[in-house]
Scaffold this motif. Structure first.
Motif, PDB file in Angstrom:
ATOM      1  N   LEU A   1      -3.539  52.200  31.469  1.00 53.76           N
ATOM      2  CA  LEU A   1      -2.378  51.731  30.702  1.00 53.76           C
ATOM      3  C   LEU A   1      -1.228  51.303  31.626  1.00 53.76           C
ATOM      4  CD1 LEU A   1      -1.502  51.273  27.782  1.00 53.76           C
ATOM      5  CD2 LEU A   1      -0.701  53.640  27.710  1.00 53.76           C
TER       6      LEU A   1
ATOM      7  N   HIS B   1       0.905  46.160  28.013  1.00 51.95           N
ATOM      8  CA  HIS B   1      -0.535  46.093  27.693  1.00 51.95           C
ATOM      9  C   HIS B   1      -0.767  45.116  26.528  1.00 51.95           C
ATOM     10  CE1 HIS B   1      -4.623  47.827  27.336  1.00 51.95           C
ATOM     11  NE2 HIS B   1      -4.445  47.781  26.034  1.00 51.95           N
TER      12      HIS B   1
ATOM     13  N   GLY C   1      -6.074  52.625  27.452  1.00 45.96           N
ATOM     14  CA  GLY C   1      -5.919  51.323  28.100  1.00 45.96           C
ATOM     15  C   GLY C   1      -7.240  50.730  28.553  1.00 45.96           C
TER      16      GLY C   1
END
Ligand SMILES: Cc1ncc(COP(=O)(O)O)c(C=O)c1O
Length: 392
Positions: free
Chosen positions: A225, A282, A203
């Motif tokens: 994330l 995301h 992430g």
């Protein structure tokens, strides 16, 4: 790994409502514990309801398949096969699993970085001391870190007795995105396998296990994330799975990588089961574009604080990610006690930012995630300037 580019979504204050963040607190420390959006928490609660509705059926029939489905989704995100991924509660546990499975004998060495994470360094010390082996260190040059010098320091610290190198993907206190591929190649050239502590990787930076070449990669999804707390994973190259055991030995012992890791006793696996929702979130915020924007915002914030405090920044360029460092312009002794005191003062003043003694300086780390915007760092700069004026 697939991102879904579409019209750039609004970020910063415009998306802050997606999280439960306190509007009166200056949230600029995503790096320590992450922050979980409402939509992901709702998905987690759905899984918990299913678990409590028909508990026996859930654990026997639903969970095994759901876990593997979650691992497949995570695999697609990190460029890996789901069958090579086991969920663990956090990066500390994942690193412990690899370290405690390592056959070490007296005189062996395990290499860590001077900037390695304290808990993981402790785990290395523990397994080494138990076997009469040694923890050795590669010195990360700081300030003014340099990729060539870091790779060179790791290569120079390897010896014929080195059994494993534990390399951070992104260092914790100094927030350096290390030249991982080059470090792995240097270790492999010396015949040394590599455990990557990627607590901050998923992430924050793009991941591709297939081309990275690591032997083991441990990651946290609860940091960048935005999965719920307790969502970590251990990826192991297929040839590194034999002899790899979870920290807790349970029914699956001897049954292979997934049998051993997927069941270690009764526990709440809901944080892992909604990793797909975190991945979707995301992507909705931009995926690769979000990550690039966070890196750019961290650079802008770091430069803003350096100017306001009339001090120097940490890493820039390829070694910098979505966390930035500034040296606190304090006079007098630089000690861990002082660092802790500064952090408490920041907390009292309505913000949180880790401070670390690195070499002879006291450095403050900031983070940039989707919900942040430059105004957050204007506010942080005011608070830090006040704390520094008071003497830290
Ligand atoms: C490099 C590194 N490794 C490991 C960890 C530990 O993560 P966790 O507390 O989720 O185990 C952290 C946490 O910040 C970290 O920065």
């Amino acid at each position: 790994m697939t991102d879904h580019p579409s019209a750039a979504p609004l970020l910063g204050r415009a998306v802050r409502h997606e999280w439960l963040l306190d509007p009166d607190f200056v949230s600029v420390n995503h790096g320590s514990f992450g922050a979980t959006p409402r939509i992901v928490l709702a998905a987690q609660q759905d899984w918990q309801r299913r678990m409590e509705a028909q508990t026996g059926r859930f654990f026997r029939r639903v969970l095994p398949e759901a876990l593997r489905h979650a691992a497949d989704r995570l695999g697609a995100f990190i460029g890996a096969d789901g069958k090579d991924i086991a969920f663990v509660e956090n990066a500390t546990i994942g690193c412990n699993a690899v370290l405690r499975s390592l056959p070490l004998t007296a005189g062996d060495e395990v290499l860590v970085l001077t900037h390695g994470y304290g808990a993981v360094r402790n785990a290395v010390r523990y397994v080494a001391e138990r076997a009469g082996a040694r923890m050795t260190e590669a010195d990360v040059p700081f300030p003014r870190p340099d990729a060539d010098a870091i790779v060179g320091a790791v290569a120079a610290a390897l010896t014929p007795r080195t059994r494993l190198a534990v390399i951070d993907h992104i260092t914790s206190g100094s927030a350096l995105v290390l030249p991982l591929r080059r470090i792995i190649t240097a270790c492999h050239d010396a015949g040394v396998p590599v455990l990557v502590d990627g607590a901050h990787g998923p992430g924050q930076v793009a991941l591709d296990m297939r081309s990275l070449g690591a032997d083991w990669y441990v990651g946290n999804c609860h940091k960048w994330l935005c999965a719920p707390k307790g969502c970590g994973f251990l990826w192991a190259a297929p040839e590194r799975q034999a002899g790899l055991h979870p920290v807790t030995i349970s029914h699956g012992f001897g049954g292979g990588f997934l049998a051993e890791f997927d069941w270690t006793g009764t526990r709440d696996c809901s944080a892992w089961l909604c990793v797909d929702v975190a991945i979707d979130f995301h992507h909705r915020l931009g995926g690769a574009a979000l990550r690039a924007r966070n890196v750019a915002l961290a650079a802008e914030a770091t430069s803003l604080l350096s100017r306001r405090l009339n001090t120097e920044p940490g890493a820039t360029g390829a070694l910098a990610g979505a966390m930035g460092l500034v040296k606190l312009p304090l006079t007098g002794a630089v000690t861990t006690e002082r660092s802790l005191r500064v952090r408490e003062r920041l907390m009292d003043a309505g913000t949180d930012a880790p401070t670390h003694v690195i070499d002879d300086g006291l450095w403050l780390r900031l983070s940039a995630h989707a919900y942040n915007e430059i105004a957050d760092y204007e506010r942080l700069a005011e608070i830090v300037a006040h704390v520094v004026r008071e003497g830290g």
